[in-house]
Design a protein around this motif. Structure first.
Motif, short mmCIF file in Angstrom:
data_model
loop_
_atom_site.label_atom_id
_atom_site.label_comp_id
_atom_site.label_asym_id
_atom_site.label_seq_id
_atom_site.Cartn_x
_atom_site.Cartn_y
_atom_site.Cartn_z
N TYR A 132 0.89 -1.16 0.00
CA TYR A 132 0.00 0.00 0.00
C TYR A 132 0.93 1.21 0.00
N THR A 134 1.55 3.68 2.07
CA THR A 134 2.38 3.71 3.29
C THR A 134 1.78 2.70 4.24
N VAL A 136 2.25 1.02 8.47
CA VAL A 136 3.00 0.85 9.72
C VAL A 136 3.01 -0.65 9.99
N PHE A 159 -7.92 5.29 10.35
CA PHE A 159 -7.29 5.49 9.03
C PHE A 159 -6.54 4.19 8.75
N THR A 162 -4.21 -0.74 5.28
CA THR A 162 -4.19 -2.18 5.07
C THR A 162 -4.59 -2.99 6.31
N ASP A 211 -11.70 2.87 7.07
CA ASP A 211 -11.00 3.68 6.07
C ASP A 211 -12.04 4.14 5.05
N SER A 504 -16.16 7.41 6.29
CA SER A 504 -15.26 8.48 6.71
C SER A 504 -15.25 8.55 8.22
N THR A 505 -14.03 8.75 8.74
CA THR A 505 -13.87 8.81 10.19
C THR A 505 -14.41 10.11 10.76
N ASP A 522 -2.50 6.37 12.00
CA ASP A 522 -1.43 6.86 11.14
C ASP A 522 -2.18 7.64 10.06
N TYR A 531 -4.54 9.38 -1.71
CA TYR A 531 -5.03 8.01 -1.62
C TYR A 531 -6.15 7.71 -2.61
N PRO A 550 -15.02 13.73 1.85
CA PRO A 550 -14.41 13.90 3.18
C PRO A 550 -12.97 13.40 3.28
N ALA A 552 -9.28 13.35 3.91
CA ALA A 552 -8.41 14.30 4.62
C ALA A 552 -7.11 14.42 3.82
C1 LIG Z 1 -1.27 6.78 6.11
S1 LIG Z 1 -2.58 5.85 5.51
C2 LIG Z 1 -2.78 4.58 6.69
C3 LIG Z 1 -1.94 3.39 6.43
C4 LIG Z 1 -2.08 2.32 7.48
N1 LIG Z 1 -1.53 2.74 8.74
C5 LIG Z 1 -1.44 1.01 7.05
O1 LIG Z 1 -0.58 0.50 7.80
O2 LIG Z 1 -1.77 0.50 6.00
C6 LIG Z 1 -3.94 6.93 5.75
C7 LIG Z 1 -5.30 6.39 5.33
O3 LIG Z 1 -6.30 7.35 5.66
C8 LIG Z 1 -7.38 7.19 4.75
N2 LIG Z 1 -8.28 8.36 4.84
C9 LIG Z 1 -8.17 9.59 4.32
N3 LIG Z 1 -9.21 10.37 4.68
C10 LIG Z 1 -10.01 9.61 5.46
C11 LIG Z 1 -11.24 9.84 6.15
N4 LIG Z 1 -11.86 11.02 6.11
N5 LIG Z 1 -11.77 8.82 6.85
C12 LIG Z 1 -11.17 7.61 6.92
N6 LIG Z 1 -10.01 7.33 6.28
C13 LIG Z 1 -9.43 8.32 5.57
C14 LIG Z 1 -6.69 6.96 3.43
O4 LIG Z 1 -7.54 6.28 2.54
C15 LIG Z 1 -5.46 6.12 3.84
O5 LIG Z 1 -5.70 4.76 3.64
#
Ligand SMILES: C[S@@+](CC[C@H](N)C(=O)[O-])C[C@H]1O[C@@H](n2cnc3c(N)ncnc32)[C@H](O)[C@@H]1O
Length: 911
Positions: A132, A134, A136, A159, A162, A211, A504-505, A522, A531, A550, A552
């Motif tokens: 993906y 990014t 963690v 968020f 994966t 997500d 959406s969160t 993260d 994304y 929505p 972010a």
């Molecule tokens: C940095 S990535 C997270 C990666 C995750 N920690 C992993 O290990 O795979 C941030 C995620 O936030 C999601 N995202 C962006 N805006 C969002 C929202 N409003 N609500 C929920 N998820 C959101 C993106 O789709 C993305 O998958």
């Protein structure tokens, strides 16, 4: 609490005599009914896709490719099971009984902020099973979950990408996985840390994974679902075999070449395609591969000559060669940048060879181009975006354009067979197929010096290289099947411990208030990764797309700048705050080198109600953590530990700050609580490190933020605060402690060889005063003694917008001079007088800023702060906004305190 999603009604009872539906069928039916409800579909961020596509992807109740309507009932069950588990394990109950929601029991929960290296485990095969943008690693997250939670606790990742948090939560119950982190597990399940101290308990935790992107939750679902590795491998190989039987002819070539009398058929591993350019001087067609690639070293030359006229070129000085072809899927001509096959890599027997495509190879490609693909494939147009411009510039305007025709055919042939399997095998095989989807496109860059050409797309982009590696089916899939199968055998997962929702969160419908024990996130970082654009290719095949309203992100096409991003992050953090139990923690992993994005995150956190207790970065070279005390571009991962204060504190502060009750007690109620949340410095290698969070200026900042964010006037100024701190708490090495903490610190201090102070960089008036205070606390000094030291410190990094100040002025406004001309730190009473005088001076300066017009280029930030503080107290929000609008945007965005007043004042005015 935001509106709950419309919950579907249960299906009617089955007809008498009809076979009982399975659980899966019942949930599927309920999801189908929910999808028919317009109110459910109206939830903001609801993915874009037909009912059938959403149903086909979902595995309810565990996973839905839309907001999960089963969240409330699953969470209810988990909470009940958690209560029972705690009783079994002899852990004290910590949830209020449900029948008496008002009853507040003193929670036995106490944890200190924790940081662990978030890059640990990046070589783990589980981590690498699906790439993906990014991630963690789950191994890193396990440490956090073990630290903050007990078995059965509910962990939320809003968020989730994966879904590594879900894997980590499950593996906290896997003895071997926990031991592999270097912890010891005793027979009774107690987990001991590296020093043999009780650290946690063995036992899986429950995870809620959310997500916005269906591609992400689809991956998360597969990562978190148990798989039968034998069945997986058997079916994967069968499908590969079948598709090879059907499509293998498209990946054949003659060895050594088509005209050789002893030619034999061989299997292509990959074909390299090169860009074709035109020389602007002589019109000659230039094959990039021919002129730019050094075949012996594999290096690509920046500059190369035109083979006809000799003119020197770089890629930028050449014109692309274009072609117009008829697109049968779109039933229209399309114009695209020309690429030609230049190298075929193939296998014969056990040996590998390379050749230049010959007439038969070109003829084969022509025949494939003319054939119809007998399977459905996605033809969606690419959305306008920041990243989609790259492929559009070379004529890739629709999803199917990313593939050569034979690769599109084989992918579609595989998918058709995978979908015929049904659950649960269908999902995992689709996961395998999905994991190679990007590497099978024209995004796959040729790497002459790389042994494998699989999955070589440039992460985080949709960049189409001038040299593309078109990998063949067997080459891409065979090794992957083996690797995934061994990952599935090593991952001992259970069903029922994870629930996944695509939503959406910023509206966590379905999660009740105060129901989650720990949040690990993260989040997306400003404009780092787009994304929804990057996931588009995956989602086109899944048939369900992200609704990006929505999302972010900082993204021009979506009309989102930093303020929009910050507002969305704040809305998400507010939801985390709402659903987290009081007194519990959230860890935010953050990576961005831009200060302004980091400040936006801090501001969003505080506005949501969280109190930040610790910020650290991991120093990979030294293997240690450093505190982040100043705002300065941070290039590594930041670990932010923030807590939701408990209800008793909130109530006390509210009660103590009732209008008319001019009391500073709310301040001390907060500081008592906050100090209790902070760790006592640990003895590491014989040294104790001073904790910035325990120093007076940061305690003051946290206290002010706590009040301002709750709309409560800050009852005292800095000098009174500092005096009060010294009266009420134990001071050690410039840090403040509660009595028991001070005793513990003293014990550690006795064993310490040294106490390490934090470096202090003088960049502005505020840091200059702190620096002077530190100097004068050591011993009183004269102006002459201080001058050379000050010059050296202040000249290095004085901020360009900050009015330069003479040392004498700084001393006169903040310190006292004795008869011998030595400057010293005043005692608390005198300090208060001094502060009042200084405040007057600063406010006079601020009034000037408020009365003038036009941009303010150079100013005293301390004067702006003093003015904002006063205006906030007087509810003069208009002045705050007016002066803030005069400041350079960068200064405002990069100073958390100024930003806090500005955002809050704007919020008040908007109301
Ligand atoms: C940095 S990535 C997270 C990666 C995750 N920690 C992993 O290990 O795979 C941030 C995620 O936030 C999601 N995202 C962006 N805006 C969002 C929202 N409003 N609500 C929920 N998820 C959101 C993106 O789709 C993305 O998958």
């Amino acid at each position: 609490m935001p509106d709950q999603p419309h919950l579907p009604t249960p299906p009617a009872a089955p007809e008498p005599g009809a076979p009982e539906p399975t659980d899966r069928e019942v949930y599927r039916q309920r999801l189908r009914e929910a999808l028919r409800d317009p109110a459910f579909r109206a939830i903001e961020g609801f993915p874009i896709g037909s009912d059938e596509a959403i149903l086909a992807l979902s595995d309810p109740p565990t996973y839905t490719a839309c907001p999960n309507p089963f969240l409330p009932e699953i969470l209810q069950r988990w909470r009940e099971e958690r209560r029972q588990l705690r009783a079994r394990l002899g852990l004290p109950p910590d949830d209020p009984p449900q029948e008496e929601p008002g009853l507040r029991r003193r929670s036995p929960y106490h944890r200190e902020p924790f940081a662990a290296d978030v890059s640990e485990g990046k070589n783990d095969p589980i981590y690498n099973a699906h790439s993906y943008h990014t991630k963690v690693p789950h191994r890193a997250i396990m440490r956090y979950i073990l630290h903050y939670t007990d078995p059965g606790d509910i962990v939320l990742d809003g968020f989730c990408g994966t879904g590594m948090t879900g894997v980590a939560a499950q593996l906290c119950g896997d003895r071997r996985a926990v031991q592999s982190l270097g912890y010891r597990v005793q027979d009774d399940g107690t987990v001991l840390d590296e020093k043999g101290r009780p650290f946690s308990r063995l036992g899986s935790r429950r995870a809620v994974l959310i997500d916005l992107c269906p591609a992400a939750t689809f991956i998360a679902y597969n990562y978190n679902t148990p798989v039968d590795p034998d069945a997986f491998e058997r079916e994967a190989r069968r499908i590969l075999r079948e598709v090879e039987e059907e499509c293998g002819w498209m990946y054949e070539t003659w060895h050594p070449h088509c005209d050789a009398p002893d030619r034999v058929r061989a299997r292509i591993n990959y074909t390299v395609w090169s860009d074709l350019f035109l020389c602007p001087h002589c019109g000659q067609e230039i094959v990039f591969w021919d002129v730019a690639v050094d075949r012996t070293s594999g290096r690509v030359r920046e500059e190369f000559p035109c083979p006809r006229c000799g003119a020197l070129h770089t890629k930028r000085t050449l014109d692309r060669a274009w072609e117009t072809v008829y697109d049968r899927a779109l039933k229209a001509p399309v114009r695209r940048a020309r690429q030609v096959p230049v190298l075929i890599h193939y296998t014969l027997g056990r040996r590998r060879y390379e050749k230049t495509p010959d007439a038969a190879d070109l003829d084969l490609l022509r025949r494939i181009e003319e054939s119809d693909i007998p399977y459905p494939f996605p033809t969606d147009p690419l959305p306008e975006g920041e990243k989609t411009r790259d492929p559009m510039n070379v004529g890739i305007t629709h999803v199917h354009h990313f593939y050569t025709r034979r690769n599109l055919w084989t992918l579609a042939a595989m998918l058709k067979r995978i979908k015929a399997l049904g659950y649960p095998l269908q999902a995992v095989l689709q996961f395998l197929w999905h994991s190679l989807l990007l590497g099978y496109t024209k995004l796959n860059r040729y790497g002459a010096t790389h042994y494998s050409q699989v999955n070589r797309f440039l992460s985080g982009t949709l960049y189409v290289s001038s040299l593309v590696s078109e990998v063949s089916l067997r080459y891409a899939f065979e090794g992957k099947i083996e690797r995934l199968s061994s990952v599935f055998s090593s991952l001992r997962l259970r069903t029922g411990t994870t629930i996944i929702s695509t939503q959406s969160t910023h509206r966590l419908q379905g999660i009740p208030d105060s129901s989650v024990d720990y949040v690990f996130v993260d989040p997306p970082f400003g404009s780092n990764l787009m994304y929804s654009e990057l996931n588009f290719l995956w989602e086109a095949w899944l048939g369900v797309f992200t609704h990006n309203r929505p999302e972010a992100v900082v993204n021009k096409t979506q009309g989102k700048g930093l303020p929009e991003y910050q507002a969305l992050m704040e809305a998400c953090f507010r939801e985390f705050y709402r659903v987290l139990k009081p007194g519990r923690w959230m860890t935010v992993e953050f990576h961005n080198s831009q200060n302004r994005v980091w400040n936006a995150i801090q501001e969003a956190l505080q506005r949501a109600g969280f109190v930040v207790a610790d910020v650290r970065t991991f120093d990979k070279q030294q293997g240690t953590f450093n505190q982040v005390t100043a705002t300065g571009a941070v290039k590594q991962d930041l670990i932010i530990s923030a807590y939701k204060p408990n209800e008793r504190l909130e109530e006390r502060v509210r009660a103590l700050s009732r209008p008319g009750l001019a009391s500073s007690e709310s301040v001390w109620a907060f500081v008592d609580y906050h100090l209790g949340q902070l760790p006592v410095p640990e003895l590491i290698d014989g040294k104790l490190e001073v904790l910035a969070e325990r120093q007076d200026y940061l305690l003051y900042d946290r206290m002010v933020a706590f009040h301002v964010q709750r709309g409560i006037p800050v009852p005292i100024g800095a000098a009174e605060f500092y005096a009060g701190l010294r009266e009420r708490y134990s001071e050690r090495d410039g840090m403040f402690f509660l009595p028991l903490q001070a005793a513990e610190y003293d014990r550690r201090r006795l064993r310490a060889e040294a106490v390490v102070q934090l470096p202090l960089i003088v960049t502005d008036e505020r840091s200059a005063i702190r620096w002077l205070r530190a100097q004068l606390q050591e011993q009183p000094r004269t102006l002459g003694e201080l001058q050379p030291l000050f010059m050296r410190e202040a000249q290095r990094a004085w901020a360009e917008n900050e009015t330069p100040l003479e040392l004498r002025q700084l001393l006169e406004e903040n310190f006292l001079e004795d008869e011998e001309g030595r400057w010293y730190v005043p005692d608390p009473n005198r300090a208060r007088d001094l502060e009042e005088m200084r405040e007057k001076l600063l406010l006079r300066e601020f009034r000037r800023y408020a009365s003038e017009r036009g941009p303010l280029k150079v100013f005293r930030k301390e004067a702006v702060m003093a003015g904002f503080r006063r205006a906030w107290r007087e509810k003069d929000y208009e002045t705050i906004v007016r002066v803030a609008d005069r400041l350079p945007l960068r200064v405002l965005e990069e100073d958390p305190a100024l930003l806090m007043y500005y955002d809050n004042a704007r919020g008040k005015l908007e109301k």
